[in-house]
Design a protein around this motif. Structure first.
Motif, mmCIF file in Angstrom:
data_model
loop_
_atom_site.group_PDB
_atom_site.id
_atom_site.type_symbol
_atom_site.label_atom_id
_atom_site.label_comp_id
_atom_site.label_asym_id
_atom_site.label_seq_id
_atom_site.Cartn_x
_atom_site.Cartn_y
_atom_site.Cartn_z
ATOM 1 N N GLN A 82 0.832 -1.208 0.000
ATOM 2 C CA GLN A 82 0.000 0.000 0.000
ATOM 3 C C GLN A 82 0.864 1.255 0.000
ATOM 4 O O GLN A 82 0.550 2.241 -0.675
ATOM 5 N N GLN B 95 2.201 1.785 -3.428
ATOM 6 C CA GLN B 95 1.161 2.322 -4.299
ATOM 7 C C GLN B 95 1.002 3.833 -4.083
ATOM 8 O O GLN B 95 0.857 4.597 -5.039
ATOM 9 N N GLU C 298 3.732 5.683 -5.859
ATOM 10 C CA GLU C 298 3.476 5.821 -7.292
ATOM 11 C C GLU C 298 2.429 6.895 -7.584
ATOM 12 O O GLU C 298 2.502 7.591 -8.591
ATOM 13 N N GLU C 299 1.450 7.018 -6.700
ATOM 14 C CA GLU C 299 0.359 7.965 -6.941
ATOM 15 C C GLU C 299 0.728 9.403 -6.586
ATOM 16 O O GLU C 299 0.219 10.348 -7.203
#
Length: 252
Positions: free
Chosen positions: A151, A154, A157-158
């Protein structure tokens, strides 16, 4: 001579492949095969008794039935599937049910195996890919720590472009910063800060090599504080300044 331990499984071999469609209320009667049957459901809603279990299948569901196991399809709507008959050991490490991902990876492989009729070599390669992906689907579910790190990655990356701080990520995930650091150290052998910087660097290098954006714009787009901050990281990672990378790419 050292003994090899662990279970050995023969390589799966494709025996046949096809497409099946049925109208609403058109059930497929109970039957069994001497090989594995792998079925990918493309559309419809189906109830499938398989041995002692019963599964509900919808688009993207894959059911894997071992040899000599009775199974059937009870059509709740019209439906369509792709099916494969595969020779593999009865204890081959496949799940009994799994689901496709958002990229429809499993459907792509099923469709390719159904379509490919000319090359045995290509069918073998495709079946090997499918075997790997299905065995991966049968792996134990990730631990809470593995889920936490995934998580965090992620979020990197966002949000890498907005000056993201590790403390912000830890807060959003409901864990202390030290706890997040410990999870990364144990599972990734690195720190969350280094992992975030790797994401920023990857995107920055893509901009530098594939665009003519000014370095200040690249820094702004990838979360670096300044051009000098960007340049230090690029040179540390590649041995070259950003401008030299552009010169190299443009004049090999």
């Amino acid at each position: 001579m050292q003994k090899t331990t662990g279970l050995m499984h023969k390589s799966p071999r494709l025996l046949g492949a096809g497409v099946h469609t049925a109208a609403a209320g058109k059930d497929y009667p109970s039957h069994a095969h001497t090989s594995w049957e792998l079925v990918y459901y493309v559309r419809g809603r189906i109830t499938c008794p398989v041995g002692d279990e019963t599964y509900d299948a919808t688009p993207g569901t894959v059911l894997l039935t071992p040899p000599n196991t009775w199974h059937a399809e009870q059509s709740r709507t019209g439906y369509a599937n792709r099916f494969l008959q595969v020779d593999a050991a009865s204890n081959h490490p496949w799940p009994r049910r799994c689901y496709d991902d958002t990229d429809h990876t499993l459907r792509r492989v099923f469709d390719a195996l159904v379509r490919e009729t000319d090359s045995d070599e290509l069918r073998a390669i495709l079946l090997t890919e499918l075997d790997i992906r299905l065995r991966r689907a049968a792996a134990p579910p990730p631990t809470p720590a593995e889920q936490l790190v995934a998580q965090a990655e992620q979020l990197f990356e966002e949000r890498f472009a907005i000056g993201l701080r590790i403390a912000d990520v830890a807060r959003d995930l409901g864990i202390s910063t030290s706890g997040l650091r410990a999870a990364f150290a144990r599972l990734r052998n690195t720190s969350p800060q280094a992992a975030l910087q790797a994401v920023r660097l990857r995107h920055a290098l893509a901009h530098i090599r594939n665009s003519t954006l000014p370095l200040q714009a690249v820094a702004d787009l990838t979360g670096y504080h300044s051009v000098s901050h960007l340049s230090r990281h690029v040179k540390s990672a590649t041995g070259s300044a950003p401008g030299a990378l552009r010169t190299t790419e443009a004049h090999p």
